[in-house]
Design a protein around this motif. Sequence first.
Motif, PDB file in Angstrom:
ATOM      1  N   LEU A 131       0.846  -1.196   0.000  1.00 20.93           N
ATOM      2  CA  LEU A 131       0.000   0.000   0.000  1.00 20.93           C
ATOM      3  C   LEU A 131       0.877   1.239   0.000  1.00 20.93           C
ATOM      4  O   LEU A 131       1.966   1.240   0.593  1.00 20.93           O
ATOM      5  CB  LEU A 131      -0.860   0.052   1.262  1.00 20.93           C
ATOM      6  CG  LEU A 131      -1.878  -1.060   1.507  1.00 20.93           C
ATOM      7  CD1 LEU A 131      -2.579  -0.835   2.846  1.00 20.93           C
ATOM      8  CD2 LEU A 131      -2.899  -1.111   0.385  1.00 20.93           C
ATOM      9  N   SER A 132       0.397   2.306  -0.655  1.00 21.21           N
ATOM     10  CA  SER A 132       1.083   3.594  -0.556  1.00 21.21           C
ATOM     11  C   SER A 132       0.232   4.510   0.312  1.00 21.21           C
ATOM     12  O   SER A 132      -1.005   4.491   0.238  1.00 21.21           O
ATOM     13  CB  SER A 132       1.281   4.205  -1.950  1.00 21.21           C
ATOM     14  OG  SER A 132       0.034   4.445  -2.561  1.00 21.21           O
ATOM     15  N   ASP A 133       0.910   5.321   1.153  1.00 18.30           N
ATOM     16  CA  ASP A 133       0.159   6.233   2.010  1.00 18.30           C
ATOM     17  C   ASP A 133       0.023   7.607   1.347  1.00 18.30           C
ATOM     18  O   ASP A 133       0.405   7.771   0.186  1.00 18.30           O
ATOM     19  CB  ASP A 133       0.808   6.336   3.403  1.00 18.30           C
ATOM     20  CG  ASP A 133       2.179   7.009   3.369  1.00 18.30           C
ATOM     21  OD1 ASP A 133       2.878   6.958   4.394  1.00 18.30           O
ATOM     22  OD2 ASP A 133       2.558   7.579   2.319  1.00 18.30           O
ATOM     23  N   GLY A 134      -0.475   8.582   2.081  1.00 19.79           N
ATOM     24  CA  GLY A 134      -0.721   9.907   1.540  1.00 19.79           C
ATOM     25  C   GLY A 134       0.534  10.659   1.136  1.00 19.79           C
ATOM     26  O   GLY A 134       0.464  11.681   0.464  1.00 19.79           O
ATOM     27  N   GLU A 135       1.705  10.148   1.578  1.00 17.17           N
ATOM     28  CA  GLU A 135       2.967  10.766   1.174  1.00 17.17           C
ATOM     29  C   GLU A 135       3.645   9.939   0.095  1.00 17.17           C
ATOM     30  O   GLU A 135       4.793  10.196  -0.260  1.00 17.17           O
ATOM     31  CB  GLU A 135       3.898  10.887   2.392  1.00 17.17           C
ATOM     32  CG  GLU A 135       3.383  11.889   3.405  1.00 17.17           C
ATOM     33  CD  GLU A 135       4.321  12.071   4.582  1.00 17.17           C
ATOM     34  OE1 GLU A 135       5.064  11.116   4.902  1.00 17.17           O
ATOM     35  OE2 GLU A 135       4.306  13.152   5.181  1.00 17.17           O
ATOM     36  N   GLY A 136       2.951   8.924  -0.391  1.00 19.00           N
ATOM     37  CA  GLY A 136       3.516   8.084  -1.443  1.00 19.00           C
ATOM     38  C   GLY A 136       4.457   7.011  -0.948  1.00 19.00           C
ATOM     39  O   GLY A 136       5.051   6.270  -1.731  1.00 19.00           O
ATOM     40  N   LYS A 137       4.625   6.898   0.393  1.00 17.54           N
ATOM     41  CA  LYS A 137       5.542   5.893   0.933  1.00 17.54           C
ATOM     42  C   LYS A 137       4.820   4.545   1.037  1.00 17.54           C
ATOM     43  O   LYS A 137       3.640   4.465   1.342  1.00 17.54           O
ATOM     44  CB  LYS A 137       6.037   6.329   2.307  1.00 17.54           C
ATOM     45  CG  LYS A 137       6.781   7.640   2.271  1.00 17.54           C
ATOM     46  CD  LYS A 137       7.500   7.902   3.591  1.00 17.54           C
ATOM     47  CE  LYS A 137       8.096   9.288   3.599  1.00 17.54           C
ATOM     48  NZ  LYS A 137       7.752  10.048   4.798  1.00 17.54           N
ATOM     49  N   HIS A 138       5.607   3.484   0.814  1.00 21.42           N
ATOM     50  CA  HIS A 138       5.020   2.150   0.737  1.00 21.42           C
ATOM     51  C   HIS A 138       5.113   1.359   2.035  1.00 21.42           C
ATOM     52  O   HIS A 138       6.105   1.455   2.764  1.00 21.42           O
ATOM     53  CB  HIS A 138       5.712   1.343  -0.370  1.00 21.42           C
ATOM     54  CG  HIS A 138       5.368   1.840  -1.740  1.00 21.42           C
ATOM     55  ND1 HIS A 138       5.754   1.195  -2.890  1.00 21.42           N
ATOM     56  CD2 HIS A 138       4.671   2.925  -2.152  1.00 21.42           C
ATOM     57  CE1 HIS A 138       5.305   1.861  -3.952  1.00 21.42           C
ATOM     58  NE2 HIS A 138       4.656   2.916  -3.525  1.00 21.42           N
ATOM     59  N   THR A 139       4.051   0.592   2.281  1.00 24.89           N
ATOM     60  CA  THR A 139       4.029  -0.318   3.426  1.00 24.89           C
ATOM     61  C   THR A 139       3.607  -1.693   2.927  1.00 24.89           C
ATOM     62  O   THR A 139       2.699  -1.809   2.088  1.00 24.89           O
ATOM     63  CB  THR A 139       3.014   0.177   4.483  1.00 24.89           C
ATOM     64  OG1 THR A 139       3.543   1.306   5.161  1.00 24.89           O
ATOM     65  CG2 THR A 139       2.698  -0.915   5.507  1.00 24.89           C
ATOM     66  N   THR A 140       4.267  -2.727   3.445  1.00 25.92           N
ATOM     67  CA  THR A 140       3.914  -4.093   3.075  1.00 25.92           C
ATOM     68  C   THR A 140       2.941  -4.663   4.080  1.00 25.92           C
ATOM     69  O   THR A 140       3.141  -4.554   5.284  1.00 25.92           O
ATOM     70  CB  THR A 140       5.177  -4.977   3.037  1.00 25.92           C
ATOM     71  OG1 THR A 140       6.084  -4.427   2.087  1.00 25.92           O
ATOM     72  CG2 THR A 140       4.825  -6.401   2.636  1.00 25.92           C
ATOM     73  N   VAL A 141       1.879  -5.279   3.561  1.00 30.02           N
ATOM     74  CA  VAL A 141       0.870  -5.889   4.424  1.00 30.02           C
ATOM     75  C   VAL A 141       0.855  -7.384   4.169  1.00 30.02           C
ATOM     76  O   VAL A 141       0.770  -7.827   3.014  1.00 30.02           O
ATOM     77  CB  VAL A 141      -0.525  -5.292   4.128  1.00 30.02           C
ATOM     78  CG1 VAL A 141      -1.582  -5.983   4.975  1.00 30.02           C
ATOM     79  CG2 VAL A 141      -0.530  -3.790   4.377  1.00 30.02           C
ATOM     80  N   GLU A 142       0.975  -8.143   5.257  1.00 32.66           N
ATOM     81  CA  GLU A 142       0.959  -9.606   5.140  1.00 32.66           C
ATOM     82  C   GLU A 142      -0.362 -10.155   5.636  1.00 32.66           C
ATOM     83  O   GLU A 142      -0.981  -9.604   6.544  1.00 32.66           O
ATOM     84  CB  GLU A 142       2.096 -10.208   5.973  1.00 32.66           C
ATOM     85  CG  GLU A 142       3.479  -9.776   5.533  1.00 32.66           C
ATOM     86  CD  GLU A 142       4.551 -10.328   6.461  1.00 32.66           C
ATOM     87  OE1 GLU A 142       4.727 -11.564   6.472  1.00 32.66           O
ATOM     88  OE2 GLU A 142       5.176  -9.524   7.172  1.00 32.66           O
ATOM     89  N   LEU A 143      -0.773 -11.273   5.016  1.00 32.82           N
ATOM     90  CA  LEU A 143      -2.032 -11.901   5.413  1.00 32.82           C
ATOM     91  C   LEU A 143      -1.795 -13.328   5.881  1.00 32.82           C
ATOM     92  O   LEU A 143      -0.860 -13.995   5.424  1.00 32.82           O
ATOM     93  CB  LEU A 143      -2.996 -11.928   4.222  1.00 32.82           C
ATOM     94  CG  LEU A 143      -3.418 -10.569   3.670  1.00 32.82           C
ATOM     95  CD1 LEU A 143      -3.830 -10.698   2.220  1.00 32.82           C
ATOM     96  CD2 LEU A 143      -4.573 -10.031   4.491  1.00 32.82           C
ATOM     97  N   ASN A 144      -2.663 -13.788   6.787  1.00 36.97           N
ATOM     98  CA  ASN A 144      -2.579 -15.182   7.223  1.00 36.97           C
ATOM     99  C   ASN A 144      -3.108 -16.115   6.150  1.00 36.97           C
ATOM    100  O   ASN A 144      -2.570 -17.185   5.907  1.00 36.97           O
ATOM    101  CB  ASN A 144      -3.400 -15.384   8.505  1.00 36.97           C
ATOM    102  CG  ASN A 144      -2.651 -14.869   9.714  1.00 36.97           C
ATOM    103  OD1 ASN A 144      -1.460 -15.114   9.862  1.00 36.97           O
ATOM    104  ND2 ASN A 144      -3.352 -14.139  10.569  1.00 36.97           N
ATOM    105  N   GLU A 145      -4.193 -15.683   5.530  1.00 37.89           N
ATOM    106  CA  GLU A 145      -4.808 -16.460   4.462  1.00 37.89           C
ATOM    107  C   GLU A 145      -4.715 -15.654   3.179  1.00 37.89           C
ATOM    108  O   GLU A 145      -4.838 -14.436   3.206  1.00 37.89           O
ATOM    109  CB  GLU A 145      -6.285 -16.740   4.768  1.00 37.89           C
ATOM    110  CG  GLU A 145      -6.524 -17.548   6.036  1.00 37.89           C
ATOM    111  CD  GLU A 145      -5.925 -18.942   5.921  1.00 37.89           C
ATOM    112  OE1 GLU A 145      -5.392 -19.430   6.936  1.00 37.89           O
ATOM    113  OE2 GLU A 145      -5.995 -19.524   4.818  1.00 37.89           O
ATOM    114  N   PRO A 146      -4.550 -16.309   2.041  1.00 46.89           N
ATOM    115  CA  PRO A 146      -4.471 -15.553   0.779  1.00 46.89           C
ATOM    116  C   PRO A 146      -5.783 -14.806   0.516  1.00 46.89           C
ATOM    117  O   PRO A 146      -6.859 -15.250   0.942  1.00 46.89           O
ATOM    118  CB  PRO A 146      -4.245 -16.634  -0.288  1.00 46.89           C
ATOM    119  CG  PRO A 146      -4.028 -17.915   0.432  1.00 46.89           C
ATOM    120  CD  PRO A 146      -4.448 -17.758   1.843  1.00 46.89           C
ATOM    121  N   LEU A 147      -5.669 -13.700  -0.202  1.00 52.01           N
ATOM    122  CA  LEU A 147      -6.856 -12.950  -0.589  1.00 52.01           C
ATOM    123  C   LEU A 147      -7.773 -13.817  -1.434  1.00 52.01           C
ATOM    124  O   LEU A 147      -7.308 -14.566  -2.293  1.00 52.01           O
ATOM    125  CB  LEU A 147      -6.449 -11.733  -1.422  1.00 52.01           C
ATOM    126  CG  LEU A 147      -5.842 -10.532  -0.703  1.00 52.01           C
ATOM    127  CD1 LEU A 147      -5.271  -9.557  -1.714  1.00 52.01           C
ATOM    128  CD2 LEU A 147      -6.896  -9.856   0.160  1.00 52.01           C
TER     129      LEU A 147
END
Lengths: 116, 237
Positions: free
Chosen positions: A43-59
């Motif tokens: 995901l990118s935030d309002g400043e364009g910086k990226h964050t990685t999000v991990e899930l337990n189960e696949p989407l």
Amino acid sequence: MGDIHEVPRQRIATAHLAQNIGQPVCFVGRIEKIHPSGKLFVLSDGEGKHTTVELNEPLDEELSGVVEVVGRVTNQATIMCMSYVQFREDKSPFDLELYNEALKIIHEFPEYFPFG
Amino acid sequence: QRMRSQNIVPCTVSQLLAAEQVDETFRIRDVEISQVTIMGIIRHAEKAPTNILYKVDDMTAAPMDVRQWVDTDVSTGFLTRGENVVVPPGTYVKVAGHLRSFQNKKSLVAFRIMPLENMNEFTTHILEIVNAHMILRKNLMVASRVPQSFSSAGIGDMGGYGGGGSLPVNGLTAHQSQVLNLIKNCPVPEGMSLQELKLQLHNMSMPTIKQAVEFLSSEGHIYSTVDDDHYKSTDAE
């Protein structure tokens, strides 16, 4: 849904990940890419910086646009997602930059927007 | 002096949970609040014969119980055509309602629950909360600087206090409170003039009156209107 939804979850942007390791957080950002495995997205935030999000189960669905993630910050400064919701943008696009400005305000004035 | 917010105050769930309860009223920062708005996502919805119970989550605390009473005789709000429309979990909503507490558990009784169509309203709500609570706090600080005015019954008649009365009672001397009461009760738009005060206050010399007016003005009890000879009370009667 799990216990994390019963506690305060600080709203943060990418810049705040490091100081919230281990904490329950709420992150709003725009989907940039989804890993083929479906267990990871960026995901990118309002400043364009990226964050990685991990899930337990696949989407199990196609995710796009702006997503609000509730989860815990890992030691690697990623977010282990416990739940997410897509912001509706069918009537109006969501102004992520404005949301980022609002985050700055609530971080500056926690006495007027308390978490917990 | 009780301070009550006349408006609907936007709040976080955490603020509502922290609100102090005194008898039947709630206070945030010593200001009485009644109608509030919150914005959050519905985590749970349960329909009963006479009401719908939602759990609304805004991330600042655990989800809050929000009850919407269903009037089966009259259509109210979004419950039209006799159907009880339950807003599904996963929907972001704006809730307007009254804060309640029962057996130490706080909840909201909603008179309006509206799904958000534009999520930018959520961002605005965040900013409105900070703004509203900042203003509430500023108003409180202004109010606490003004000495509490006391009823005219105690001091209005000269006999009760005696002599020149230099000992302040609740921050005002006898002379000052007499001057203030006259100004307060003056119905004229431009307020009371110094000359009028002199006519009504036979016992006081003009310098004494002017001294009292100067003090009252600096303390915020009165303000000058058309010129420095006319004053009105800051107390809204």
